[in-house]
Design a protein around this motif. Structure first.
Motif, PDB file in Angstrom:
ATOM      1  N   ASN A 446       0.847  -1.190   0.000  1.00 14.87           N
ATOM      2  CA  ASN A 446       0.000   0.000   0.000  1.00 14.87           C
ATOM      3  C   ASN A 446       0.885   1.243   0.000  1.00 14.87           C
ATOM      4  O   ASN A 446       2.117   1.158  -0.029  1.00 14.87           O
ATOM      5  CB  ASN A 446      -0.971  -0.010   1.183  1.00 14.87           C
ATOM      6  N   GLN A 447       0.264   2.423   0.042  1.00 12.03           N
ATOM      7  CA  GLN A 447       1.040   3.647  -0.090  1.00 12.03           C
ATOM      8  C   GLN A 447       1.967   3.888   1.102  1.00 12.03           C
ATOM      9  O   GLN A 447       3.075   4.393   0.952  1.00 12.03           O
ATOM     10  CB  GLN A 447       0.111   4.856  -0.260  1.00 12.03           C
ATOM     11  N   GLY A 448       1.527   3.490   2.300  1.00 10.18           N
ATOM     12  CA  GLY A 448       2.388   3.661   3.468  1.00 10.18           C
ATOM     13  C   GLY A 448       3.636   2.801   3.384  1.00 10.18           C
ATOM     14  O   GLY A 448       4.746   3.250   3.690  1.00 10.18           O
ATOM     15  N   ILE A 449       3.469   1.535   2.971  1.00 11.80           N
ATOM     16  CA  ILE A 449       4.611   0.646   2.802  1.00 11.80           C
ATOM     17  C   ILE A 449       5.531   1.168   1.709  1.00 11.80           C
ATOM     18  O   ILE A 449       6.760   1.177   1.844  1.00 11.80           O
ATOM     19  CB  ILE A 449       4.131  -0.782   2.488  1.00 11.80           C
ATOM     20  N   GLU A 450       4.947   1.617   0.600  1.00 15.26           N
ATOM     21  CA  GLU A 450       5.741   2.162  -0.504  1.00 15.26           C
ATOM     22  C   GLU A 450       6.556   3.373  -0.059  1.00 15.26           C
ATOM     23  O   GLU A 450       7.759   3.460  -0.319  1.00 15.26           O
ATOM     24  CB  GLU A 450       4.813   2.537  -1.664  1.00 15.26           C
ATOM     25  N   ASP A 451       5.894   4.305   0.627  1.00 18.60           N
ATOM     26  CA  ASP A 451       6.569   5.547   1.023  1.00 18.60           C
ATOM     27  C   ASP A 451       7.659   5.314   2.067  1.00 18.60           C
ATOM     28  O   ASP A 451       8.754   5.877   1.963  1.00 18.60           O
ATOM     29  CB  ASP A 451       5.553   6.548   1.588  1.00 18.60           C
ATOM     30  N   VAL A 452       7.349   4.510   3.074  1.00 17.04           N
ATOM     31  CA  VAL A 452       8.244   4.399   4.234  1.00 17.04           C
ATOM     32  C   VAL A 452       9.235   3.255   4.095  1.00 17.04           C
ATOM     33  O   VAL A 452      10.448   3.459   4.188  1.00 17.04           O
ATOM     34  CB  VAL A 452       7.419   4.237   5.533  1.00 17.04           C
ATOM     35  N   VAL A 453       8.728   2.031   3.876  1.00 16.91           N
ATOM     36  CA  VAL A 453       9.610   0.860   3.895  1.00 16.91           C
ATOM     37  C   VAL A 453      10.519   0.828   2.677  1.00 16.91           C
ATOM     38  O   VAL A 453      11.753   0.782   2.797  1.00 16.91           O
ATOM     39  CB  VAL A 453       8.784  -0.437   4.000  1.00 16.91           C
ATOM     40  N   TYR A 454       9.913   0.869   1.491  1.00 16.23           N
ATOM     41  CA  TYR A 454      10.713   0.813   0.272  1.00 16.23           C
ATOM     42  C   TYR A 454      11.285   2.172  -0.122  1.00 16.23           C
ATOM     43  O   TYR A 454      12.263   2.236  -0.867  1.00 16.23           O
ATOM     44  CB  TYR A 454       9.878   0.254  -0.883  1.00 16.23           C
ATOM     45  N   LEU A 522       9.267 -15.347   8.928  1.00 20.61           N
ATOM     46  CA  LEU A 522       7.915 -14.878   8.640  1.00 20.61           C
ATOM     47  C   LEU A 522       7.307 -14.351   9.935  1.00 20.61           C
ATOM     48  O   LEU A 522       7.354 -15.019  10.974  1.00 20.61           O
ATOM     49  CB  LEU A 522       7.081 -16.013   8.064  1.00 20.61           C
ATOM     50  N   GLN A 523       6.747 -13.142   9.876  1.00 18.83           N
ATOM     51  CA  GLN A 523       6.155 -12.513  11.054  1.00 18.83           C
ATOM     52  C   GLN A 523       4.819 -11.883  10.692  1.00 18.83           C
ATOM     53  O   GLN A 523       4.615 -11.411   9.561  1.00 18.83           O
ATOM     54  CB  GLN A 523       7.091 -11.440  11.613  1.00 18.83           C
ATOM     55  N   LEU A 524       3.910 -11.864  11.666  1.00 18.00           N
ATOM     56  CA  LEU A 524       2.617 -11.218  11.486  1.00 18.00           C
ATOM     57  C   LEU A 524       2.709  -9.745  11.850  1.00 18.00           C
ATOM     58  O   LEU A 524       3.439  -9.364  12.773  1.00 18.00           O
ATOM     59  CB  LEU A 524       1.560 -11.891  12.358  1.00 18.00           C
ATOM     60  N   ILE A 525       1.980  -8.898  11.123  1.00 19.97           N
ATOM     61  CA  ILE A 525       1.872  -7.479  11.453  1.00 19.97           C
ATOM     62  C   ILE A 525       0.393  -7.122  11.528  1.00 19.97           C
ATOM     63  O   ILE A 525      -0.458  -7.819  10.970  1.00 19.97           O
ATOM     64  CB  ILE A 525       2.594  -6.586  10.420  1.00 19.97           C
ATOM     65  N   GLY A 526       0.068  -6.037  12.220  1.00 20.36           N
ATOM     66  CA  GLY A 526      -1.327  -5.650  12.424  1.00 20.36           C
ATOM     67  C   GLY A 526      -1.793  -4.574  11.457  1.00 20.36           C
ATOM     68  O   GLY A 526      -0.989  -3.874  10.832  1.00 20.36           O
ATOM     69  N   SER A 527      -3.088  -4.420  11.354  1.00 14.72           N
ATOM     70  CA  SER A 527      -3.648  -3.378  10.485  1.00 14.72           C
ATOM     71  C   SER A 527      -3.185  -1.991  10.914  1.00 14.72           C
ATOM     72  O   SER A 527      -2.950  -1.116  10.083  1.00 14.72           O
ATOM     73  CB  SER A 527      -5.173  -3.454  10.512  1.00 14.72           C
ATOM     74  N   ASN A 528      -3.073  -1.802  12.213  1.00 12.50           N
ATOM     75  CA  ASN A 528      -2.566  -0.539  12.749  1.00 12.50           C
ATOM     76  C   ASN A 528      -1.069  -0.693  13.029  1.00 12.50           C
ATOM     77  O   ASN A 528      -0.675  -1.544  13.834  1.00 12.50           O
ATOM     78  CB  ASN A 528      -3.307  -0.187  14.040  1.00 12.50           C
ATOM     79  N   PRO A 529      -0.212   0.068  12.360  1.00 10.69           N
ATOM     80  CA  PRO A 529      -0.478   1.189  11.457  1.00 10.69           C
ATOM     81  C   PRO A 529      -0.338   0.838   9.976  1.00 10.69           C
ATOM     82  O   PRO A 529      -0.385   1.740   9.127  1.00 10.69           O
ATOM     83  CB  PRO A 529       0.649   2.144  11.846  1.00 10.69           C
ATOM     84  N   TRP A 530      -0.194  -0.456   9.649  1.00 13.68           N
ATOM     85  CA  TRP A 530       0.253  -0.827   8.310  1.00 13.68           C
ATOM     86  C   TRP A 530      -0.779  -0.588   7.222  1.00 13.68           C
ATOM     87  O   TRP A 530      -0.427  -0.558   6.036  1.00 13.68           O
ATOM     88  CB  TRP A 530       0.681  -2.293   8.312  1.00 13.68           C
ATOM     89  N   ARG A 531      -2.060  -0.423   7.571  1.00 15.96           N
ATOM     90  CA  ARG A 531      -3.084  -0.155   6.553  1.00 15.96           C
ATOM     91  C   ARG A 531      -3.413   1.327   6.432  1.00 15.96           C
ATOM     92  O   ARG A 531      -4.201   1.716   5.570  1.00 15.96           O
ATOM     93  CB  ARG A 531      -4.365  -0.930   6.891  1.00 15.96           C
ATOM     94  N   GLU A 532      -2.853   2.152   7.279  1.00 14.79           N
ATOM     95  CA  GLU A 532      -3.193   3.580   7.274  1.00 14.79           C
ATOM     96  C   GLU A 532      -2.159   4.383   6.492  1.00 14.79           C
ATOM     97  O   GLU A 532      -0.972   4.057   6.480  1.00 14.79           O
ATOM     98  CB  GLU A 532      -3.261   4.106   8.708  1.00 14.79           C
ATOM     99  N   HIS A 533      -2.615   5.455   5.853  1.00 14.26           N
ATOM    100  CA  HIS A 533      -1.716   6.369   5.145  1.00 14.26           C
ATOM    101  C   HIS A 533      -1.886   7.766   5.729  1.00 14.26           C
ATOM    102  O   HIS A 533      -2.874   8.447   5.491  1.00 14.26           O
ATOM    103  CB  HIS A 533      -2.028   6.388   3.648  1.00 14.26           C
ATOM    104  N   SER A 534      -0.910   8.172   6.546  1.00 20.09           N
ATOM    105  CA  SER A 534      -0.930   9.497   7.172  1.00 20.09           C
ATOM    106  C   SER A 534       0.452   9.760   7.746  1.00 20.09           C
ATOM    107  O   SER A 534       1.272   8.834   7.864  1.00 20.09           O
ATOM    108  CB  SER A 534      -1.980   9.562   8.292  1.00 20.09           C
ATOM    109  N   PRO A 535       0.762  10.991   8.130  1.00 22.69           N
ATOM    110  CA  PRO A 535       2.066  11.262   8.757  1.00 22.69           C
ATOM    111  C   PRO A 535       2.294  10.455  10.034  1.00 22.69           C
ATOM    112  O   PRO A 535       3.376   9.908  10.249  1.00 22.69           O
ATOM    113  CB  PRO A 535       2.001  12.766   9.049  1.00 22.69           C
ATOM    114  N   ILE A 541       4.977   3.172  11.226  1.00 19.59           N
ATOM    115  CA  ILE A 541       5.470   2.138  10.313  1.00 19.59           C
ATOM    116  C   ILE A 541       6.992   2.122  10.313  1.00 19.59           C
ATOM    117  O   ILE A 541       7.621   1.059  10.348  1.00 19.59           O
ATOM    118  CB  ILE A 541       4.923   2.369   8.886  1.00 19.59           C
ATOM    119  N   ARG A 542       7.584   3.312  10.281  1.00 23.13           N
ATOM    120  CA  ARG A 542       9.053   3.394  10.316  1.00 23.13           C
ATOM    121  C   ARG A 542       9.609   2.718  11.562  1.00 23.13           C
ATOM    122  O   ARG A 542      10.525   1.898  11.477  1.00 23.13           O
ATOM    123  CB  ARG A 542       9.478   4.863  10.286  1.00 23.13           C
TER     124      ARG A 542
END
Length: 554
Positions: A446-454, A522-535, A541-542
């Motif tokens: 998603n956009q948060g993963i794209e912006d922050v992780v990658y 392999l690890q599980l992550i939660g919807s918060n914050p990984w599904r949200e796109h905001s500052p 996420i970082r």
């Protein structure tokens, strides 16, 4: 000139030029439980490295005994004593004996013993863990076999093995030292955040970090881009802003709570830090700004220190915001599944009589018509624009550009500092995100993963997937095995049908045979914050990505 190390002793720096260092391997002994002549304390006239090859055992140095760990180098200096005790069974412990010399480049062929203080700095006087698993044991065994060989070429190769072991030790020591000072600074930083209302000075903060005051001052500024006292001021003013926006307490009381006895001095510091006087800042509460369409909009308001008059909230779907701001927001819209009940929310919004409404992108025409009848509204840009642009655009409309720029600057500084400390771990292997929905798997970004992780953290993308941008591609177990060559982070949708399917899948032989599962990558992550796109989500996420991928929590 390249340096092997740069360790501080009473604010002095001892360093060894790498091009003037030479080493000579004298021998490698392997002690097992069946040996007796090498047990007990012994004096060493040479430098030595002790390493566990298999099983277990203990090492006694300077009157202290430690249990030997695999993949770890234990240095022993000349003219010291040490004792080794292998455990019963198949335990084996290597003792690598060698000499260290310095060569003078001005006079060809002239060598002399390395200074004791410089060698102490070389090893950082600590035991050092080395990756990957088995590397230390393999080097020690190869050196032992080479030194015992009748082939002169293999004996010469054993000398090369010593250089490899010393290199691995020095490189790992430097990384551990950097991580150690980083943790010390983090300890002081967390203390400032938790005790900002107390009298704090450099001596106290340096003591908490267990560093000398001078070294603490220099290292803190180098690491965080501002002095420790400026950082403390920033923390205190941020807390003061939250108190002013959420309560009617007297300015004098707020000043005392954030660490200032003189409210007038506090007011001057506040204006210098924020550009507004406390009185002008407090008038923000008079603006009735409402949010409509998504609770993630709260992640844009918090960096601007604005608490909305109305906003979508839900104890499950926006739990963090609900717990943090629920008591401060007068009108709660229904935040179930991000504005699921639109008509009811618009009725509630009209009841709140806002001055301005900030909305999520992509509203339907009928929603916009209803909003037009309630108040002026600002529609946020689509996600691909990025959270930075969205925050700046919103801040410009609200007259809070300086506040947004300050927040982004702080995010950039902190991200650069964390990335520098964890870069080798973050870029070690690709990271694949997998989404589980109703029994199906998707390669996900998603956009948060794209912006922050990658983006911000420059984590490696798996080959075979889009080079950039968001995607949600169907994924078979066979393709997951091909793509998941590094770390795999799994996001499971939290609804009953998906949870039941996930329970069956995660217990199946096919899933358990995946390389990522077997290798515990392999690890599980939660919807918060990984599904949200905001500052605010980007910041979370970082921090979570650093903790998951680099093994340290900032």
């Amino acid at each position: 000139m390249d340096q092997i190390s740069d360790m501080r002793f009473e604010d002095r720096s001892i360093s060894i030029p790498t091009d003037e260092m030479a080493a000579k391997l004298w021998g490698v002994d392997v002690i097992t439980a069946g040996d007796t002549q090498l047990f007990g304390r012994q004096l060493t006239n040479s430098y030595a490295i002790v390493a566990l090859l298999s099983g277990g055992g203990t090492l006694e140095r300077d009157g202290r005994t430690c249990r030997l760990r695999p993949d770890t180098v234990y240095p022993c200096m000349p003219e010291t004593t040490f004792g080794i005790t292998p455990e019963e069974g198949d335990s084996a412990i290597a003792v690598v004996r060698f000499g260290l010399y310095r060569t003078d480049s001005r006079f060809a062929g002239e060598t002399y013993a390395a200074e004791a203080g410089a060698v102490t700095a070389l090893f950082l006087n600590r035991d050092t863990a080395i990756e990957p698993h088995g590397r230390v044991a393999d080097l020690c065994r190869a050196m032992r076999d080479g030194m015992g060989s009748g082939d002169a070429l293999l004996r010469w190769k054993a000398q090369i093995g010593l250089y490899e072991l010393l290199y691995e030790t020095m490189a790992a020591s430097g990384r551990q030292r950097t991580a150690g000072t980083g943790e010390a600074l983090e300890r002081a930083r967390r203390y400032m955040e938790e005790h900002c209302g107390e009298p704090l000075n450099i001596e106290r903060l340096a003591g908490i970090a267990e560093l000398s005051p001078k070294y603490f001052v220099d290292l803190f500024k180098k690491t965080y881009g501002r002095s420790a006292l400026d950082f403390l001021t920033h923390i205190r003013m941020a807390k003061a802003k939250r108190l002013m926006l959420r309560s009617d307490r007297r300015l004098k009381d707020i000043a005392h709570e954030v660490g200032y006895e003189d409210e007038f001095y506090f007011s001057r510091k506040f204006k210098k830090e924020s550009g507004l006087s406390p009185t002008a800042f407090r008038k923000r509460r008079e603006r009735k700004i409402a949010l409509y369409g998504s609770s993630s909009l709260l992640g844009y308001m918090l960096p601007l220190h604005i608490i909305p008059h109305a906003a979508p909230l839900h104890p499950k779907w926006s739990e963090d915001y609900y717990n943090l701001l629920g008591a401060d927001i007068p009108f709660h819209l229904d935040g179930y599944r991000q504005n699921y009940r639109k008509s009811e929310n618009l009725d509630r919004l009209a009841e709140s009589r806002p001055h301005l409404i900030v909305t999520a992108p992509g509203l339907e025409i009928w929603e916009k018509e209803r909003l037009d009848a309630i108040a002026e509204h600002i529609e946020m840009p689509e996600e691909p624009a990025g959270w930075r642009q969205g925050l700046l655009l919103l801040a410009e409309r609200l007259g809070e550009t300086a506040e947004a720029e300050r927040w982004i600057g702080e995010y950039e500084r902190r991200t650069a500092e964390l990335k520098a400390r964890a870069e080798s771990s973050l870029q070690r292997e690709p990271v694949l995100f997998v989404r589980v929905l109703k029994g199906r798997l998707y390669a996900y970004c998603n956009q948060g993963i794209e912006d922050v992780v990658y983006g911000d953290l420059a984590v490696i993308r798996p080959e075979g997937l889009p080079a950039r941008g968001t995607f949600n591609e169907p994924l078979s177990l066979e393709k997951l095995e091909r793509l998941g060559t590094g770390r795999v982070l799994v996001l499971v949708c939290q609804e009953s049908e998906t949870l039941d399917a996930w329970k069956r899948l995660s217990a199946s032989p096919e899933w358990l045979s995946l390389s990522a599962v077997r290798n515990r990558k392999l690890q599980l992550i939660g919807s918060n914050p990984w599904r949200e796109h905001s500052p605010v989500a980007a910041e979370k996420i970082r921090d979570e990505a650093i903790a998951l991928l680099a093994g340290n929590c900032p």
